[in-house]
Design a protein around this motif. Structure first.
Motif, mmCIF file in Angstrom:
data_model
loop_
_atom_site.group_PDB
_atom_site.id
_atom_site.type_symbol
_atom_site.label_atom_id
_atom_site.label_comp_id
_atom_site.label_asym_id
_atom_site.label_seq_id
_atom_site.Cartn_x
_atom_site.Cartn_y
_atom_site.Cartn_z
ATOM 1 N N THR A 185 -10.206 -6.956 15.748
ATOM 2 C CA THR A 185 -11.123 -7.625 14.829
ATOM 3 C C THR A 185 -10.799 -7.187 13.406
ATOM 4 N N PRO A 186 -10.985 -8.081 12.433
ATOM 5 C CA PRO A 186 -10.578 -7.778 11.061
ATOM 6 C C PRO A 186 -11.394 -6.691 10.366
ATOM 7 N N GLN A 187 -12.559 -6.306 10.879
ATOM 8 C CA GLN A 187 -13.321 -5.251 10.213
ATOM 9 C C GLN A 187 -12.787 -3.853 10.534
ATOM 10 N N TRP A 188 -11.869 -3.766 11.498
ATOM 11 C CA TRP A 188 -11.246 -2.471 11.826
ATOM 12 C C TRP A 188 -9.765 -2.517 11.539
ATOM 13 N N PRO A 189 -9.173 -1.483 11.041
ATOM 14 C CA PRO A 189 -9.853 -0.259 10.672
ATOM 15 C C PRO A 189 -10.777 -0.469 9.470
ATOM 16 N N MET A 190 -11.930 0.217 9.519
ATOM 17 C CA MET A 190 -12.933 0.085 8.463
ATOM 18 C C MET A 190 -12.295 0.443 7.113
ATOM 19 N N THR A 191 -12.497 -0.436 6.132
ATOM 20 C CA THR A 191 -11.833 -0.300 4.835
ATOM 21 C C THR A 191 -12.829 -0.530 3.714
ATOM 22 N N ASP A 212 -10.754 11.065 9.542
ATOM 23 C CA ASP A 212 -9.650 10.134 9.789
ATOM 24 C C ASP A 212 -9.551 9.114 8.671
ATOM 25 N N ASP A 213 -9.981 9.488 7.466
ATOM 26 C CA ASP A 213 -9.966 8.590 6.312
ATOM 27 C C ASP A 213 -8.767 8.897 5.420
ATOM 28 N N THR A 214 -8.053 7.843 5.052
ATOM 29 C CA THR A 214 -6.891 7.962 4.178
ATOM 30 C C THR A 214 -7.095 7.042 2.985
ATOM 31 N N LEU A 215 -6.706 7.524 1.805
ATOM 32 C CA LEU A 215 -6.796 6.716 0.592
ATOM 33 C C LEU A 215 -5.430 6.110 0.315
ATOM 34 N N PHE A 216 -5.425 4.808 0.094
ATOM 35 C CA PHE A 216 -4.201 4.082 -0.222
ATOM 36 C C PHE A 216 -4.306 3.474 -1.605
ATOM 37 N N ARG A 217 -3.202 3.549 -2.365
ATOM 38 C CA ARG A 217 -3.109 2.823 -3.641
ATOM 39 C C ARG A 217 -2.615 1.423 -3.304
ATOM 40 N N LEU A 218 -3.288 0.424 -3.856
ATOM 41 C CA LEU A 218 -2.948 -0.971 -3.599
ATOM 42 C C LEU A 218 -2.279 -1.586 -4.812
ATOM 43 N N VAL A 245 0.830 -1.204 0.000
ATOM 44 C CA VAL A 245 0.000 0.000 0.000
ATOM 45 C C VAL A 245 0.868 1.258 0.000
ATOM 46 N N GLU A 246 0.302 2.334 -0.556
ATOM 47 C CA GLU A 246 0.951 3.640 -0.562
ATOM 48 C C GLU A 246 -0.134 4.685 -0.297
ATOM 49 N N ALA A 247 0.048 5.490 0.744
ATOM 50 C CA ALA A 247 -0.917 6.546 1.037
ATOM 51 C C ALA A 247 -0.842 7.602 -0.059
ATOM 52 N N ASP A 286 -3.278 -1.532 -8.951
ATOM 53 C CA ASP A 286 -3.848 -0.198 -9.188
ATOM 54 C C ASP A 286 -5.279 -0.073 -8.663
ATOM 55 N N ARG A 287 -5.578 -0.797 -7.576
ATOM 56 C CA ARG A 287 -6.839 -0.619 -6.862
ATOM 57 C C ARG A 287 -6.588 0.401 -5.757
ATOM 58 N N TYR A 288 -7.654 0.827 -5.096
ATOM 59 C CA TYR A 288 -7.541 1.834 -4.043
ATOM 60 C C TYR A 288 -8.368 1.392 -2.841
ATOM 61 N N ALA A 289 -7.943 1.821 -1.659
ATOM 62 C CA ALA A 289 -8.675 1.518 -0.432
ATOM 63 C C ALA A 289 -8.780 2.777 0.406
ATOM 64 N N GLN A 290 -9.999 3.081 0.820
ATOM 65 C CA GLN A 290 -10.205 4.165 1.776
ATOM 66 C C GLN A 290 -10.279 3.514 3.153
ATOM 67 N N VAL A 291 -9.415 3.962 4.046
ATOM 68 C CA VAL A 291 -9.308 3.351 5.370
ATOM 69 C C VAL A 291 -9.610 4.407 6.434
ATOM 70 N N HIS A 292 -10.520 4.070 7.339
ATOM 71 C CA HIS A 292 -10.823 4.940 8.473
ATOM 72 C C HIS A 292 -9.863 4.559 9.593
ATOM 73 N N LEU A 293 -8.820 5.361 9.763
ATOM 74 C CA LEU A 293 -7.797 5.056 10.754
ATOM 75 C C LEU A 293 -8.330 5.260 12.165
ATOM 76 N N THR A 294 -7.967 4.371 13.061
ATOM 77 C CA THR A 294 -8.461 4.434 14.434
ATOM 78 C C THR A 294 -7.378 4.813 15.433
ATOM 79 N N TYR A 295 -6.115 4.732 15.045
ATOM 80 C CA TYR A 295 -4.986 5.099 15.903
ATOM 81 C C TYR A 295 -4.928 4.262 17.181
ATOM 82 N N GLN A 296 -5.336 3.016 17.063
ATOM 83 C CA GLN A 296 -5.214 2.079 18.178
ATOM 84 C C GLN A 296 -5.008 0.678 17.616
#
Length: 69
Positions: free
Chosen positions: A44-50, A21-27, A11-13, A30-40
């Motif tokens: 569980t695998p659903q966090w950080p929400m992606t 607290d959402d960051t877009l990463f290039r995967l 990944v690359e931000a 050439d796909r992309y993921a928006q990740v809601h960072l939680t800073y903890q």
């Protein structure tokens, strides 16, 4: 976390939503993921929400659609 959607993906931000607290990463592929960072440490695998997008344009379309809500 081993079962998270981005586990072992390269990944690359590339962007951050202003005021969120959402960051877009290039995967890989050439796909992309928006990740809601939680800073903890998450346990569980659903966090950080992606949310994964097939293209950058798909992410832009989703961003525009959600700005009007």
């Amino acid at each position: 976390m081993a079962k998270h959607a981005l586990y072992r993906d390269s990944v690359e931000a590339v962007a951050r939503k202003n005021g969120h607290d959402d960051t877009l990463f290039r995967l890989s592929g050439d796909r992309y993921a928006q990740v809601h960072l939680t800073y903890q440490v998450e346990t569980t695998p659903q966090w950080p929400m992606t949310t994964i997008f097939d293209t950058y344009q798909n992410w832009l379309d989703d961003l525009a659609a959600n700005e009007t809500k």
